[in-house]
Design a protein around this motif. Structure first.
Motif: not given
Length: 113
Positions: A25, A31, A34-35, A37-38, A41-42, A65
Motif C-alpha cells: 500500500h 485508508y 489514499d488517492i 493507492c486508488s 489500483s484503477m 486486497e
C-alpha cells in the motif's frame, strides 16, 4: 520509514511484457483517503479487465486486497493489443511516479525474464 507500492514488470529479451506484480500500500494518506493507492489500483485493474474483455489472451491473476498484492501473468504469447494495454498502464504509472508529490510512495522495477 515510508511504505510504498512496488510495481515489478517482467519483460522478455524481445522487450515484450510477460506480466507484473503489484505489492504493498502506498500509505500516501489514511485508508479510504489514499488517492495514490486508488490511482494505482484503477490503472492496474482497468488494464487487467481490458485485457480480459478486448483480447483473447490467456492470463493468470491472483490478488489479495488486504496485502495490496496482484500477481498477473500471460500464460501464452501475448497479442499486440494486450501489449499496447500494458504499455498504456505503464505510461500512467510512470506519470504518477514522476510526480514530486507521489514519487516517493511508489517504485517501478523492470526485470528481464
Amino acid at each position: 520509514m515510508i511504505l510504498m507500492t512496488t510495481i515489478t514488470l517482467y519483460q522478455n529479451k524481445h522487450h515484450e511484457f510477460e506480466g507484473f506484480d503489484v505489492n504493498g500500500h502506498a500509505d500516501y494518506a489514511r485508508y479510504g483517503e489514499d488517492i495514490l493507492c486508488s490511482a494505482i489500483s484503477m490503472l492496474v485493474i482497468n488494464t487487467i479487465n481490458s485485457i480480459a474483455r478486448f483480447t483473447e489472451d490467456k492470463t493468470s491473476c491472483v490478488s489479495n486486497e488486504d496485502e495490496g498484492s496482484i500477481v498477473f501473468r500471460f500464460t501464452a504469447n501475448m497479442s499486440h493489443d494486450a501489449q499496447l494495454l500494458v504499455k498504456s498502464m505503464i505510461l500512467g504509472l510512470e506519470s504518477l511516479k514522476d510526480d514530486k508529490e507521489y514519487g516517493t510512495y511508489m517504485d517501478i522495477i523492470i526485470k528481464e525474464v
